[in-house]
Design an enzyme around this catalytic site. Structure first.
Site, mmCIF file in Angstrom:
data_model
loop_
_atom_site.group_PDB
_atom_site.id
_atom_site.type_symbol
_atom_site.label_atom_id
_atom_site.label_comp_id
_atom_site.label_asym_id
_atom_site.label_seq_id
_atom_site.Cartn_x
_atom_site.Cartn_y
_atom_site.Cartn_z
ATOM 1 N N GLU A 1 0.570 -2.881 -0.029
ATOM 2 C CA GLU A 1 -0.739 -2.717 -0.657
ATOM 3 C C GLU A 1 -1.766 -2.462 0.427
ATOM 4 O OE1 GLU A 1 -2.743 -5.829 -2.694
ATOM 5 O OE2 GLU A 1 -3.973 -4.422 -3.813
ATOM 6 N N HIS B 1 3.262 -5.826 -10.506
ATOM 7 C CA HIS B 1 3.465 -4.406 -10.774
ATOM 8 C C HIS B 1 4.914 -4.117 -11.175
ATOM 9 C CE1 HIS B 1 -0.454 -4.293 -8.694
ATOM 10 N NE2 HIS B 1 -0.675 -3.199 -9.402
HETATM 11 CU CU1 CUO Z 1 -2.512 -2.155 -9.276
HETATM 12 CU CU2 CUO Z 1 -1.504 0.583 -7.690
HETATM 13 O O1 CUO Z 1 -2.727 -0.096 -9.012
HETATM 14 O O2 CUO Z 1 -1.980 -1.372 -7.595
#
Ligand code: CUO
Length: 684
Positions: free
Chosen positions: A351, A239
């Protein structure tokens, strides 16, 4: 390949049509036990099997098994949207994955699938079956269709489907007319954000993101499915790279780098109107108006009750862990965030998955951020609306707010990186190895990268339930660049042959106002282009490496593969390349768009000591050509260094040239965009 294995793929064909109807090119029909028919079809079951069975190409007898308890996954209504970010949905999917994983053989799996396909929400069913196929030993090598084929509605303007209906009976010389997807269909030029819509709405980029989250699921009773090597770090890094790429793309288009979404009490500046329809839900995806503020959620249907203040609490606890370099475990003990594991632990905390430490305390910041934003148009369900595109990993990257959110998430990770000591010579240098130059050669000229628009065609037939069987071609325009080659001159003065890891990055040179970037900003804007191993003989070596072999990307053909041209059986030698490995940045988006005058960038190459980087493992039969952002399935991440090395940590250097060691080189390059559209077929 056994039939039972191959037959599983039929469940991806026309996903919302019952599995007792004809599936696949050979019109296969599942012969299911009578009591598998849902109530509404029961009285008709014999008529149905006659009707679809009579001219079936082949019938597949389905074993009658004692069915597991499916009550939990069946709670999600068939026609609702499904989101991995919604905790309740996550739990239901985790349960269904466990059921699929637990089936003792393929016949049983096929049987439970046929039962589930008739009852369970198609999005959830497809997701769970995909995860199971990816992780069961007996389905190894099975090549699941890309998500854009199964659910094209998540990727394209719905007008395409209306047109597809119109043209599906018009056949010209054996081939149906392709349907063209318009360029820039979600807003006009009054919206500045529209200038980077080609990036946000790129089908390949959205497929990559969906695939990444499929390969790295967060819920399952089987910890091994979730607990993959350096999973949390990869979440951070993949990300982070998306943000770095997006920022360069923005600056190429005269936009500032993305502003973080950091104050949850303030309105989100821009709106987003997705113009997508959900075929399963028969609904348009809801928009988010400009100036929307997220609000406390109270949606009994989704079992969500959460206050915005919760996000703030979780954020504060995350920051506190970073500040103290220590995580408070559920039993009250402290776990240090050390250099080795720190970023991985934080990635898992952020996450949030079943392997996160102390989930009740550190919460679910990243996922719930997606949820709050995606319900901001109807936080208490009074309008009976479902979530917006931010709620689905297949569509989230279309929305500008995705980048605001992830830019903020990245900042939180960077807080930690700033706590680490800069790398010393012992980590950066490779004594005896001198890189004298790096350059780019290609059709656009030396040290110039050429970009343009390309017109491509994809096959959508499999996912369109409403059209007569057969091919439906969609034509769309996307960014593309000319192939090029890296040329790196290396002098090995060590007197013996050595192995090196070549690491290639690219970064912007100027900020949005044309001022030179500080080294720290440039470092954070570094985009990984490639990483590979090279043998170095004593003396001078010229390393030549093609852009198409990038460790970041998968080839165009794999992003948009057409299953029918696949050579041989899955798992067979000749099909190894074609086997399931859909995760990877789409190759056509390797290079930013640049500008017509030429956008200045700096190219960086370093050779590090492979003896210190390497991971000993057997890679035979694995899919490892896009490992930089995706890792390698069932293997360790193939590089011992931190992801993003050597730019993942701050440095005392004032400029990139200050930072350079003898085993590194830089080259100023420019990305030149030509505003023409070239059909893909003509280029080959
Ligand atoms: Cu890939 Cu927020 O969308 O993790």
């Amino acid at each position: 390949m056994s039939d039972a294995k191959k037959n599983l793929l039929l469940f991806f064909d026309r996903p919302s049509e019952p599995c007792f109807m004809q599936k696949g090119d050979d019109k296969a029909v599942f012969e299911i036990p009578d009591h598998y028919y849902p109530e509404k079809y029961k009285t008709l079951s014999s008529t149905i099997s006659n009707r679809f069975g009579d001219d079936a190409g082949r019938t597949i007898p389905v074993r009658n098994i004692a069915l597991p308890n499916l009550a939990q996954p069946m709670e999600l209504p068939y026609n609702d949207q499904f989101s991995l970010f919604v905790p309740k949905h996550r739990a239901m999917a985790g349960k269904l994955i466990d059921i699929f994983m637990g089936m003792r053989d393929l016949e049983d799996l096929q049987s439970v699938c046929s039962y589930c396909q008739l009852r369970i929400n198609p999005y959830m069913f497809n997701y769970c079956l995909s995860v199971a196929i990816l992780h069961r030993p007996d389905t190894k090598g099975l090549n699941i269709p890309t998500f854009a084929e199964t659910f094209p509605d998540k990727f394209m303007d719905p007008k395409v489907f209306r047109k597809a209906r119109e043209v599906s009976n018009v056949v010209t010389s054996g081939v149906r007319m392709p349907v063209t997807i318009p360029v820039n269909y979600t807003a006009n030029n009054s919206e500045p954000e529209q200038r980077v819509a080609y990036f946000r709405e790129d089908i390949g980029i959205n497929l990559h993101h969906w695939h990444w989250h499929l390969v790295y699921p967060f819920d399952s009773a089987d910890r091994s499915i979730v607990n993959k090597d350096r999973r949390g770090e990869l979440f951070y890094y993949m990300h982070q790279q998306i943000i770095a790429r997006y920022n360069m793309e923005r600056m190429c288009n005269g936009l500032s780098r993305v502003a973080r979404y950091q104050n949850f009490r303030e309105p989100i500046e821009e709106g987003y109107f997705p113009k997508l329809d959900s075929q399963v839900a028969s609904r348009a995806w809801p928009p988010r108006f400009a100036g929307t503020t997220i609000r406390d959620l109270d949606r009994p249907v989704d079992q969500i009750r959460a206050d915005v203040s919760q996000l703030e609490t979780w954020r504060d606890r995350f920051v506190q862990a970073v500040e103290t370099l220590s995580v408070t475990l559920a039993n009250g003990r402290q776990m240090p965030l050390d250099e080795e594991r720190g970023i991985d632990i934080l990635g898992n905390m952020m996450e949030s998955s079943i392997i996160s430490p102390n989930r009740p305390y550190y919460g679910d910041l990243h996922n719930m951020g997606h949820v709050f934003i995606s319900y901001s148009h109807d936080p208490d369900h009074r309008h009976l609306e479902q979530f917006g595109v931010m709620g689905d990993s297949a569509t989230a990257m279309r929305d500008p707010v995705f980048y605001r959110w992830h830019s903020y998430i990245d900042d939180l990770f960077q807080l930690y990186k700033y706590k680490l000591n800069p790398y010393g010579d012992d980590k950066l240098d490779f004594p005896g190895v001198r890189v004298s130059s790096v350059a780019i050669e290609g059709a656009a000229g030396r040290n110039t990268l050429g970009t343009f628009w390309e017109l491509s065609t994809v096959e959508l037939g499999r996912g369109l339930d409403f059209t007569p069987r057969g091919s439906v071609l969609a034509r769309f325009t996307h960014l593309q660049h000319q192939d090029f080659t890296y040329v790196i001159e290396v002098n090995n003065t060590s007197g013996q042959s050595v192995m090196g890891t070549v690491r290639i990055f690219m970064a912007p040179v100027q900020d949005e106002n044309g001022a030179l970037l500080s080294f720290d900003e440039q470092r954070r804007g570094m985009i990984e282009l490639d990483k590979f191993t090279a043998g170095l003989r004593p003396g001078n070596n010229t390393i030549r490496h093609r852009s198409v072999d990038s460790s970041v990307t998968i080839p165009y053909e794999r992003t948009f593969r057409d299953q029918s041209v696949r050579p041989g059986d899955p798992g067979a030698e000749e099909s190894a390349e074609f086997d399931f490995c859909g995760c990877g940045w789409p190759h056509h988006m390797l290079v930013a768009k640049g500008t017509q005058q030429g956008y200045p960038v700096v190219l960086f190459a370093m050779v590090s000591n492979w003896a210190e980087d390497r991971i000993e493992q057997d890679l035979v039969g694995s899919c490892n050509d896009a490992a930089s952002y995706c890792g390698i399935r069932d293997r360790k991440y193939p590089d011992r260094r931190s992801m993003g090395f050597p730019f993942d940590r701050p440095s005392a250097a004032q400029s990139l040239s200050d930072f350079l060691r003898p085993n590194m080189a830089v080259q100023n390059c420019s990305i030149r965009f030509t505003d023409t559209t070239i059909p893909r077929q003509q280029r080959r």
